[in-house]
Design a protein around this motif. Structure first.
Motif, PDB file in Angstrom:
ATOM      1  N   ALA A 163      11.472  -7.603  -1.826  1.00 32.35           N
ATOM      2  CA  ALA A 163      10.884  -7.889  -3.062  1.00 32.35           C
ATOM      3  C   ALA A 163       9.653  -6.881  -3.492  1.00 32.35           C
ATOM      4  N   VAL A 164       9.048  -6.247  -2.563  1.00 30.41           N
ATOM      5  CA  VAL A 164       8.050  -5.061  -2.522  1.00 30.41           C
ATOM      6  C   VAL A 164       8.647  -4.015  -3.179  1.00 30.41           C
ATOM      7  N   GLU A 165       9.956  -3.545  -2.462  1.00 28.07           N
ATOM      8  CA  GLU A 165      10.726  -2.257  -2.813  1.00 28.07           C
ATOM      9  C   GLU A 165      11.252  -2.447  -4.058  1.00 28.07           C
ATOM     10  N   GLU A 166      11.589  -3.511  -4.594  1.00 28.77           N
ATOM     11  CA  GLU A 166      12.296  -3.445  -5.782  1.00 28.77           C
ATOM     12  C   GLU A 166      11.210  -3.841  -7.184  1.00 28.77           C
ATOM     13  N   PHE A 167       9.909  -4.051  -6.877  1.00 29.06           N
ATOM     14  CA  PHE A 167       8.875  -4.137  -7.737  1.00 29.06           C
ATOM     15  C   PHE A 167       8.562  -2.933  -8.589  1.00 29.06           C
ATOM     16  N   ALA A 168       8.428  -2.936 -10.018  1.00 29.01           N
ATOM     17  CA  ALA A 168       8.071  -2.037 -10.416  1.00 29.01           C
ATOM     18  C   ALA A 168       6.614  -1.765 -10.751  1.00 29.01           C
ATOM     19  N   PHE A 169       6.055  -0.856  -9.703  1.00 30.26           N
ATOM     20  CA  PHE A 169       4.638  -0.933  -9.537  1.00 30.26           C
ATOM     21  C   PHE A 169       3.931   0.034 -10.865  1.00 30.26           C
ATOM     22  N   LEU A 212     -16.249 -10.380 -15.741  1.00 29.37           N
ATOM     23  CA  LEU A 212     -16.534  -9.180 -15.870  1.00 29.37           C
ATOM     24  C   LEU A 212     -15.488  -7.985 -15.136  1.00 29.37           C
ATOM     25  N   LEU A 213     -15.039  -8.402 -14.305  1.00 22.82           N
ATOM     26  CA  LEU A 213     -13.908  -7.626 -13.475  1.00 22.82           C
ATOM     27  C   LEU A 213     -12.628  -7.529 -14.107  1.00 22.82           C
ATOM     28  N   THR A 214     -12.663  -6.853 -15.387  1.00 22.80           N
ATOM     29  CA  THR A 214     -11.575  -6.463 -16.279  1.00 22.80           C
ATOM     30  C   THR A 214     -10.885  -5.061 -15.681  1.00 22.80           C
ATOM     31  N   ASP A 215      -9.575  -5.030 -16.515  1.00 28.42           N
ATOM     32  CA  ASP A 215      -8.932  -3.838 -16.266  1.00 28.42           C
ATOM     33  C   ASP A 215      -8.661  -3.438 -14.690  1.00 28.42           C
ATOM     34  N   LYS A 216      -8.452  -4.543 -13.738  1.00 28.46           N
ATOM     35  CA  LYS A 216      -8.328  -4.283 -12.552  1.00 28.46           C
ATOM     36  C   LYS A 216      -6.966  -4.979 -12.044  1.00 28.46           C
ATOM     37  N   LYS A 217      -6.286  -4.609 -11.347  1.00 28.16           N
ATOM     38  CA  LYS A 217      -4.902  -5.275 -10.620  1.00 28.16           C
ATOM     39  C   LYS A 217      -5.027  -5.607  -9.214  1.00 28.16           C
ATOM     40  N   VAL A 218      -4.616  -7.094  -9.007  1.00 28.78           N
ATOM     41  CA  VAL A 218      -4.529  -7.662  -7.748  1.00 28.78           C
ATOM     42  C   VAL A 218      -2.985  -7.957  -7.050  1.00 28.78           C
ATOM     43  N   PHE A 219      -2.764  -7.545  -6.026  1.00 35.89           N
ATOM     44  CA  PHE A 219      -1.842  -7.791  -5.299  1.00 35.89           C
ATOM     45  C   PHE A 219      -2.010  -8.601  -4.165  1.00 35.89           C
ATOM     46  N   ASP A 229      -4.385  -9.791 -14.125  1.00 40.38           N
ATOM     47  CA  ASP A 229      -3.229  -9.159 -13.674  1.00 40.38           C
ATOM     48  C   ASP A 229      -3.109  -9.277 -12.258  1.00 40.38           C
ATOM     49  N   VAL A 230      -2.344 -10.333 -11.692  1.00 37.72           N
ATOM     50  CA  VAL A 230      -2.125 -10.849 -10.196  1.00 37.72           C
ATOM     51  C   VAL A 230      -0.566 -10.751  -9.984  1.00 37.72           C
ATOM     52  N   THR A 231      -0.210 -10.152  -8.891  1.00 37.73           N
ATOM     53  CA  THR A 231       1.279 -10.125  -8.555  1.00 37.73           C
ATOM     54  C   THR A 231       1.269 -10.559  -7.149  1.00 37.73           C
ATOM     55  N   THR A 232       2.096 -11.712  -6.725  1.00 41.06           N
ATOM     56  CA  THR A 232       2.013 -12.185  -5.453  1.00 41.06           C
ATOM     57  C   THR A 232       3.531 -12.204  -5.058  1.00 41.06           C
ATOM     58  N   PHE A 233       3.416 -11.359  -3.758  1.00 33.78           N
ATOM     59  CA  PHE A 233       4.384 -11.133  -2.713  1.00 33.78           C
ATOM     60  C   PHE A 233       4.275 -12.445  -1.492  1.00 33.78           C
ATOM     61  N   ARG A 234       5.458 -12.755  -1.189  1.00 33.52           N
ATOM     62  CA  ARG A 234       5.380 -13.987   0.015  1.00 33.52           C
ATOM     63  C   ARG A 234       6.355 -13.644   1.216  1.00 33.52           C
ATOM     64  N   VAL A 235       5.980 -13.566   2.212  1.00 30.89           N
ATOM     65  CA  VAL A 235       6.798 -13.682   3.399  1.00 30.89           C
ATOM     66  C   VAL A 235       6.652 -14.926   3.831  1.00 30.89           C
ATOM     67  N   GLU A 236       7.807 -15.802   3.765  1.00 32.48           N
ATOM     68  CA  GLU A 236       7.524 -17.315   4.107  1.00 32.48           C
ATOM     69  C   GLU A 236       8.730 -17.741   4.931  1.00 32.48           C
ATOM     70  N   GLY A 237       8.538 -19.040   5.551  1.00 31.93           N
ATOM     71  CA  GLY A 237       9.613 -19.617   6.467  1.00 31.93           C
ATOM     72  C   GLY A 237       9.550 -18.665   7.702  1.00 31.93           C
ATOM     73  N   LEU A 287       0.976  -1.170  -0.084  1.00 29.97           N
ATOM     74  CA  LEU A 287      -0.015   0.018   0.189  1.00 29.97           C
ATOM     75  C   LEU A 287       0.805   1.241  -0.035  1.00 29.97           C
ATOM     76  N   GLU A 288       1.949   1.202   0.870  1.00 34.67           N
ATOM     77  CA  GLU A 288       2.828   2.278   0.803  1.00 34.67           C
ATOM     78  C   GLU A 288       3.420   2.632  -0.527  1.00 34.67           C
ATOM     79  N   LYS A 289       3.875   1.667  -1.322  1.00 34.29           N
ATOM     80  CA  LYS A 289       4.260   1.829  -2.511  1.00 34.29           C
ATOM     81  C   LYS A 289       3.274   2.257  -3.538  1.00 34.29           C
ATOM     82  N   LEU A 290       2.152   1.737  -3.459  1.00 33.39           N
ATOM     83  CA  LEU A 290       1.105   2.406  -4.511  1.00 33.39           C
ATOM     84  C   LEU A 290       0.822   3.706  -4.106  1.00 33.39           C
TER      85      LEU A 290
END
Length: 203
Positions: free
Chosen positions: A197-203, A130-137, A172-180, A27-30
């Protein structure tokens, strides 16, 4: 450029939640990229939507002009949730991995917004999202590592969410993971790695 962002919280851990922390970073990056954006937060951990009942299903498939007052009342939750999704440009979903899948409250939300005639339709060629032109993170958090290795086939969160979102028209779905986070050798660096990974991603 302004965007309408829908932030969906599903973790029961509040401020201690890794999925919430990861979503907050997204959200901060967006908001930095789209400074005039508005963020609406839906905290399903505190206000879950009702799980589907026979009354809901009958109301879904009853034309508006034929609905009873009881049906109209029961549809309020679904109508509001569906309206939020239709109006959103970007959707951020925090997803803690519970027993290899998504939290029940998230499944409950999906069941309320997967509406024939509103978020998907049928024609001669089959269903159409019908939910076109949307982006999901997706901000997925897990104690074990599911993106690779022996537990990869046990992850029913991301594959399911990508399938149902795609069915509704969101590809248009992008996945970030905090795992382990429950593994001693990985826990300390799990969140910093995800935030990087979030910081380096080109939003």
């Amino acid at each position: 450029m302004s965007k309408k962002i829908l932030n969906i919280i599903t973790s029961i851990k509040g401020d201690a939640s890794f999925s919430n922390k990861l979503s907050n970073a997204v959200l901060e990056k967006l908001e930095a990229v789209y400074p005039e954006s508005t963020v609406e937060t839906l905290d399903l951990s505190k206000t879950p939507l009702p799980y589907l009942s026979e009354l809901d299903i009958s109301a879904f498939y009853t034309p508006a002009e034929q609905q009873t007052e009881v049906q109209k009342e029961t549809l309020k939750y679904s109508d509001e949730a569906t309206k939020d999704v239709l109006e959103a440009d970007i959707i951020v979903i925090g997803v803690p991995l519970y027993n290899f899948g998504i939290p029940a409250v998230l499944k409950g939300w999906i069941d309320q917004v997967a509406r024939a005639g509103k978020t998907f339709s049928y024609d001669a060629s089959g269903p159409k999202g019908l939910l076109t032109d949307k982006k999901v993170f997706l901000s997925i958090a897990s104690g074990a590592i599911f993106s690779e290795g022996p537990y990869k086939s046990y992850d029913f969160s991301e594959p399911y969410l990508r399938a149902v979102l795609g069915f509704l028209g969101i590809t248009d779905v992008t996945t970030f993971r905090v795992e382990g986070t429950a593994i001693p050798d990985f826990a300390e660096n799990a969140l910093p790695k995800a935030l990087s990974a979030v910081e380096e991603f080109a939003f």
